[in-house]
Design a protein around this motif. Sequence first.
Motif, short mmCIF file in Angstrom:
data_model
loop_
_atom_site.label_atom_id
_atom_site.label_comp_id
_atom_site.label_asym_id
_atom_site.label_seq_id
_atom_site.Cartn_x
_atom_site.Cartn_y
_atom_site.Cartn_z
N ARG A 51 38.06 47.65 35.30
CA ARG A 51 37.22 48.60 36.03
C ARG A 51 36.04 47.81 36.60
O ARG A 51 35.34 47.12 35.89
CB ARG A 51 36.74 49.71 35.11
CG ARG A 51 35.98 50.80 35.82
CD ARG A 51 35.77 52.02 34.95
NE ARG A 51 36.95 52.82 34.75
CZ ARG A 51 37.51 53.59 35.66
NH1 ARG A 51 37.04 53.62 36.87
NH2 ARG A 51 38.57 54.32 35.38
N SER B 52 30.23 49.64 40.10
CA SER B 52 30.16 50.32 41.40
C SER B 52 29.64 49.42 42.52
O SER B 52 30.07 49.56 43.66
CB SER B 52 29.32 51.59 41.30
OG SER B 52 28.01 51.28 40.89
N HIS C 233 32.57 47.73 44.24
CA HIS C 233 33.67 48.53 44.79
C HIS C 233 34.00 48.15 46.22
O HIS C 233 35.16 48.14 46.62
CB HIS C 233 33.34 50.03 44.71
CG HIS C 233 33.47 50.57 43.33
ND1 HIS C 233 33.19 51.89 43.05
CD2 HIS C 233 33.82 50.02 42.15
CE1 HIS C 233 33.38 52.11 41.75
NE2 HIS C 233 33.76 50.98 41.19
N ASP C 234 32.99 47.85 47.03
CA ASP C 234 33.25 47.49 48.43
C ASP C 234 34.02 46.19 48.56
O ASP C 234 34.65 45.95 49.59
CB ASP C 234 31.94 47.39 49.22
CG ASP C 234 31.30 48.74 49.44
OD1 ASP C 234 32.04 49.73 49.61
OD2 ASP C 234 30.05 48.81 49.44
N GLY D 92 37.32 47.13 45.18
CA GLY D 92 37.83 48.46 44.89
C GLY D 92 37.36 48.89 43.51
O GLY D 92 36.46 48.28 42.93
N GLU D 93 37.97 49.94 42.98
CA GLU D 93 37.51 50.48 41.71
C GLU D 93 38.08 49.76 40.51
O GLU D 93 37.44 49.65 39.46
CB GLU D 93 37.84 51.98 41.65
CG GLU D 93 37.04 52.75 42.68
CD GLU D 93 37.44 54.21 42.78
OE1 GLU D 93 38.53 54.60 42.28
OE2 GLU D 93 36.66 54.98 43.37
N LYS D 94 39.32 49.29 40.61
CA LYS D 94 39.97 48.53 39.54
C LYS D 94 40.68 47.35 40.17
O LYS D 94 41.28 47.47 41.23
CB LYS D 94 41.00 49.40 38.80
CG LYS D 94 40.42 50.54 38.04
CD LYS D 94 41.54 51.31 37.35
CE LYS D 94 40.99 52.53 36.64
NZ LYS D 94 42.08 53.32 36.04
N GLN D 95 40.63 46.21 39.49
CA GLN D 95 41.27 45.02 40.03
C GLN D 95 41.79 44.18 38.87
O GLN D 95 41.16 44.14 37.81
CB GLN D 95 40.25 44.23 40.86
CG GLN D 95 40.82 43.18 41.77
CD GLN D 95 41.68 43.74 42.86
OE1 GLN D 95 42.90 43.77 42.71
NE2 GLN D 95 41.09 44.20 43.95
N SER E 219 43.88 47.88 45.29
CA SER E 219 42.60 48.48 44.91
C SER E 219 41.63 48.54 46.08
O SER E 219 41.03 49.59 46.34
CB SER E 219 41.98 47.69 43.75
OG SER E 219 40.76 48.28 43.37
N THR E 220 41.47 47.43 46.81
CA THR E 220 40.53 47.43 47.93
C THR E 220 41.05 48.29 49.08
O THR E 220 40.31 49.08 49.66
CB THR E 220 40.27 45.98 48.41
OG1 THR E 220 39.78 45.22 47.29
CG2 THR E 220 39.24 45.94 49.52
N PHE F 293 40.71 51.91 48.11
CA PHE F 293 39.30 52.33 48.06
C PHE F 293 38.84 52.75 49.45
O PHE F 293 38.23 53.80 49.63
CB PHE F 293 38.43 51.18 47.53
CG PHE F 293 36.97 51.50 47.51
CD1 PHE F 293 36.42 52.27 46.50
CD2 PHE F 293 36.12 51.04 48.52
CE1 PHE F 293 35.07 52.57 46.48
CE2 PHE F 293 34.77 51.34 48.51
CZ PHE F 293 34.24 52.11 47.48
#
Length: 186
Positions: free
Chosen positions: A5, A8, A11-12, A15-18, A74-75, A78
């Motif tokens: 995870r 935040s 995230h950009d 993503g949220e999970k990687q 993920s990215t 997102f």
Amino acid sequence: MKQLRMPSFLHDVFGEKQSMGAIAAILLFGGMLTAALYGAFPEMTNDLPVWRSALAFVLIFDIGSGCIANFTASTSNFYAARKTNRLVFIAIHVHVVLVALLLHADIWYSLGVWAYTTIAALTVNALIGKQSQLVVAGFLLSVGLGGIPMLPGITPYMLIVCELFMLKVLFGFAVDHYGRAIRNFR
């Protein structure tokens, strides 16, 4: 592979999970590209203040890393779920112009590559949810990648940076690679 995870503020980028493997590949490619360019073309920083060289290398690292990150599920997912973020990302990506300004190299060419890439990326982005998106993106990328090497006198390191920038923004970023946006429209 286990997904981590992401905080935040990352995230950009991730993503949220990687996965650790994807993070390693992203950072490794960005670092290796930057080091390889400097190793092959040390003259690109001749007579430049250290801060300019360092900032140019950070931006080159970002371009290289983004080439890999934007292809991860993920990215891609997102941004597929956040249309406004995707438009802002496309609009603020002036990295190739900044690299050219910092290195005093191919400034006009980088402006042309940036303009083409931005217009093409916005065109591809407008096709999210349509079957034609991938074909149009592939066509526009091919035109760009085929045209950049024909620019007379372009320096080899800026050729590489320009092509990777185009891959990152036009094809890696503007395309919904995993169909997440299509699912979000339904």
